[in-house]
Scaffold this active site. Structure first.
Site, PDB file in Angstrom:
ATOM      1  N   PRO A  14       1.986  -7.639   2.619  1.00 24.48           N
ATOM      2  CA  PRO A  14       3.149  -7.525   3.512  1.00 24.48           C
ATOM      3  C   PRO A  14       2.706  -7.290   4.948  1.00 24.48           C
ATOM      4  O   PRO A  14       1.773  -6.523   5.207  1.00 24.48           O
ATOM      5  CB  PRO A  14       3.905  -6.305   2.964  1.00 24.48           C
ATOM      6  CG  PRO A  14       3.464  -6.192   1.543  1.00 24.48           C
ATOM      7  CD  PRO A  14       2.039  -6.660   1.516  1.00 24.48           C
ATOM      8  N   ARG A  15       3.370  -7.960   5.884  1.00 21.52           N
ATOM      9  CA  ARG A  15       2.960  -7.897   7.284  1.00 21.52           C
ATOM     10  C   ARG A  15       3.537  -6.685   7.990  1.00 21.52           C
ATOM     11  O   ARG A  15       4.663  -6.280   7.737  1.00 21.52           O
ATOM     12  CB  ARG A  15       3.433  -9.170   8.024  1.00 21.52           C
ATOM     13  CG  ARG A  15       2.749 -10.452   7.565  1.00 21.52           C
ATOM     14  CD  ARG A  15       1.295 -10.475   7.956  1.00 21.52           C
ATOM     15  NE  ARG A  15       1.115 -10.442   9.397  1.00 21.52           N
ATOM     16  CZ  ARG A  15       0.974 -11.524  10.161  1.00 21.52           C
ATOM     17  NH1 ARG A  15       1.000 -12.718   9.609  1.00 21.52           N
ATOM     18  NH2 ARG A  15       0.812 -11.417  11.464  1.00 21.52           N
ATOM     19  N   GLN A  16       2.745  -6.126   8.889  1.00 18.79           N
ATOM     20  CA  GLN A  16       3.189  -5.102   9.843  1.00 18.79           C
ATOM     21  C   GLN A  16       3.768  -3.857   9.176  1.00 18.79           C
ATOM     22  O   GLN A  16       4.701  -3.252   9.682  1.00 18.79           O
ATOM     23  CB  GLN A  16       4.191  -5.714  10.829  1.00 18.79           C
ATOM     24  CG  GLN A  16       3.582  -6.822  11.669  1.00 18.79           C
ATOM     25  CD  GLN A  16       4.551  -7.416  12.680  1.00 18.79           C
ATOM     26  OE1 GLN A  16       5.529  -6.789  13.065  1.00 18.79           O
ATOM     27  NE2 GLN A  16       4.265  -8.631  13.129  1.00 18.79           N
TER      28      GLN A  16
ATOM     29  N   GLY B 227       1.320  -1.523   7.822  1.00 22.20           N
ATOM     30  CA  GLY B 227       0.201  -0.601   7.702  1.00 22.20           C
ATOM     31  C   GLY B 227      -0.647  -0.771   6.465  1.00 22.20           C
ATOM     32  O   GLY B 227      -1.239   0.194   5.975  1.00 22.20           O
TER      33      GLY B 227
ATOM     34  N   GLY C 280      -3.318  -6.301   6.617  1.00 20.91           N
ATOM     35  CA  GLY C 280      -3.391  -7.706   6.241  1.00 20.91           C
ATOM     36  C   GLY C 280      -4.319  -8.509   7.129  1.00 20.91           C
ATOM     37  O   GLY C 280      -5.022  -9.414   6.645  1.00 20.91           O
TER      38      GLY C 280
ATOM     39  N   SER D 261      -7.113  -7.540   8.839  1.00 21.80           N
ATOM     40  CA  SER D 261      -8.532  -7.308   8.578  1.00 21.80           C
ATOM     41  C   SER D 261      -8.934  -7.848   7.206  1.00 21.80           C
ATOM     42  O   SER D 261     -10.073  -8.296   7.026  1.00 21.80           O
ATOM     43  CB  SER D 261      -8.877  -5.831   8.701  1.00 21.80           C
ATOM     44  OG  SER D 261      -8.052  -5.036   7.879  1.00 21.80           O
ATOM     45  N   ALA D 262      -8.024  -7.856   6.237  1.00 23.76           N
ATOM     46  CA  ALA D 262      -8.346  -8.435   4.926  1.00 23.76           C
ATOM     47  C   ALA D 262      -8.676  -9.918   5.055  1.00 23.76           C
ATOM     48  O   ALA D 262      -9.623 -10.423   4.434  1.00 23.76           O
ATOM     49  CB  ALA D 262      -7.183  -8.234   3.960  1.00 23.76           C
TER      50      ALA D 262
ATOM     51  N   ASP E 217     -10.270   0.864   7.880  1.00 26.48           N
ATOM     52  CA  ASP E 217      -9.697  -0.246   7.122  1.00 26.48           C
ATOM     53  C   ASP E 217     -10.772  -1.245   6.727  1.00 26.48           C
ATOM     54  O   ASP E 217     -10.806  -1.750   5.600  1.00 26.48           O
ATOM     55  CB  ASP E 217      -8.623  -0.968   7.938  1.00 26.48           C
ATOM     56  CG  ASP E 217      -7.526  -0.038   8.403  1.00 26.48           C
ATOM     57  OD1 ASP E 217      -7.574   1.161   8.055  1.00 26.48           O
ATOM     58  OD2 ASP E 217      -6.627  -0.506   9.123  1.00 26.48           O
TER      59      ASP E 217
END
Length: 331
Positions: free
Chosen positions: A111-113, A115, A118, A120-121, A163
Site C-alpha cells: 500500500p502506498r504512502q 509508512g 514501498g 525502498s522495497a 527501512d
C-alpha cells in the site's frame, strides 16, 4: 535468463524514528506485501512502464485521484535511480560490467504512502536483480546504504537507514546506529533476532489516501541539527526504547513490550505533530486493549494484541474508521 527478485514491506516496531538520528530500532519484514522485479536480456536497456506510470487518464478527476494515491512519478524513476546508483557503485569499486543490456519491469502490492516502505522495497528488489544479472556481490551491510543514497541523493526523499536494513536483511533485526560506529565503518551494528521470539503482532493501515513521508521529518531534523534539548533528549529516549525492547524480547516479556510500544509513540508525540487521522488510529487500537505505535512516518500502526477476541475487536473497530488490520507474516 529470466531473473525474478522480491523485497517485502517493513514495519518499524520500536525506536522509530531514531534511525536517522544515530539511534536504535527494531523492525520486521511484512511478507503480506511485496515488490517484485523481473529482468531479462534484451538488445537495448528498457524499463517497462506499468499502469501507475501512465500519462493517459479518463478524466480530470481520474488524474487527481491517481496523483493523490500514487504520487507524480510511479515506479519508473525508482528503477532508473537504482540502476544509476548500481552503475556508479561498480565504477567506484572498479568492477567491470559486461556489455549486455536488459529489460526490467516491476509490480508491487505494498500500500502506498502509509509508512510500509514501498519505494525502498522496489529499489532493494532492483538491486538484487542487477546483482544477479551482472554477478556482482555487494556486501550485505553496504547494500542498505546504497538503497538509501538512491532515495536521498537521486530522488530527494527524506529517509533513514532502518527501512533499507530490514528489507535487505529480512526477518527481525535490532539496529544500533551509534554515531562513532557509523563514522568508523560506514554502517551500524545489525543483529538479527529470531522471529519466533516475536509476540502476537497486528498491523493496521489507512485505506484512505496517505501523505508522503519525507514531509513529516523535515522540521524535527532541523530542530535536532540546531541542538534543541527537547528533541535531543526525546530521540535518545526513543532509541533506548529499542534497547529495552531487545532485552524484553530475549526474555519473552510481553507485558514490557506492550508498554514499550506505547511509550515509543508517546515520546514521538512530544516532538512531532500528529495528525487527527493518525491519532485516531492509535486511540482506536488502544481502546481495544492493544498497544499501538507508528510503523513508520504515519498511516499505519503496529502493536501487540492479547488473544483472538482482542484481534477481532481490532478488526471491527478499525474498519469503522477505514483502516484494515492484518497479522504480519515475518517468516
Amino acid at each position: 535468463m529470466l531473473i525474478e527478485t522480491r523485497a517485502y514491506a517493513r514495519a518499524g516496531m520500536l525506536g522509530n524514528p531514531s534511525d536517522g538520528f544515530f539511534g536504535k530500532t527494531i523492525a520486521i519484514t511484512v511478507r503480506n506485501f511485496g515488490a517484485s522485479v523481473t529482468l531479462y536480456p534484451s538488445p537495448e536497456l528498457n524499463i517497462e512502464a506499468q499502469a501507475q506510470d501512465t500519462n493517459t487518464f479518463r478524466s480530470l478527476h481520474h488524474l487527481r485521484d491517481a496523483v493523490s494515491t500514487l504520487g507524480y512519478h510511479g515506479g519508473v524513476p525508482l528503477l532508473k535511480a537504482a540502476i544509476k546508483k548500481f552503475a556508479e557503485y561498480c565504477e567506484k569499486e572498479h568492477i567491470r560490467l559486461p556489455n549486455q543490456n536488459f529489460s526490467i519491469r516491476y509490480s508491487t502490492s505494498i500500500p502506498r504512502q502509509v509508512g510500509l516502505s514501498g519505494s525502498s522495497a522496489l529499489i532493494v528488489a532492483t538491486f538484487r536483480a542487477l546483482m544477479q544479472f551482472y554477478s556482482v556481490d555487494i556486501p550485505l551491510p553496504v547494500l542498505p546504504n546504497l538503497v538509501l543514497a538512491t532515495e536521498t541523493e537521486e530522488l530527494g526523499i527524506a529517509a533513514g537507514l532502518q527501512d533499507r536494513v530490514i528489507q535487505c536483511y529480512e526477518g527481525c533485526v535490532y539496529m544500533d546506529f551509534d554515531r562513532a560506529t557509523m563514522e568508523r565503518q560506514g554502517f551500524g551494528q545489525y543483529e538479527p533476532i529470531d522471529p519466533h521470539l516475536l509476540p502476537k503482532l497486528y498491523i493496521a493501515y489507512n485505506t484512505d489516501l496517505g501523505k508522503q513521508s519525507g514531509q513529516v521529518h523535515n522540521d524535527v531534523r532541523a530542530r535536532w541539527l540546531k541542538g534543541e534539548p527537547l528533541v535531543l533528549e526525546t530521540m535518545s529516549a526513543i532509541a533506548d526504547v529499542a534497547r529495552q525492547g531487545r532485552e524484553a524480547m530475549l526474555r519473552q516479556d510481553t507485558n514490557a513490550l506492550h508498554e514499550l510500544v506505547n511509550r515509543n509513540f508517546d515520546l514521538r508525540a512530544q516532538i512531532y505533530n500528529i495528525s487527527d487521522r493518525n491519532r485516531q488510529l492509535i486511540e482506536t487500537a488502544r481502546s481495544c486493549g492493544a498497544s499501538a505505535s507508528f510503523t513508520g512516518s504515519g498511516g499505519s500502526i503496529i502493536g501487540l494484541y492479547r488473544d483472538d477476541a482482542m484481534l477481532n475487536r481490532l478488526f471491527v473497530e478499525l474498519k469503522k474508521i477505514n483502516a484494515r488490520v492484518i497479522k504480519p507474516y515475518v517468516v
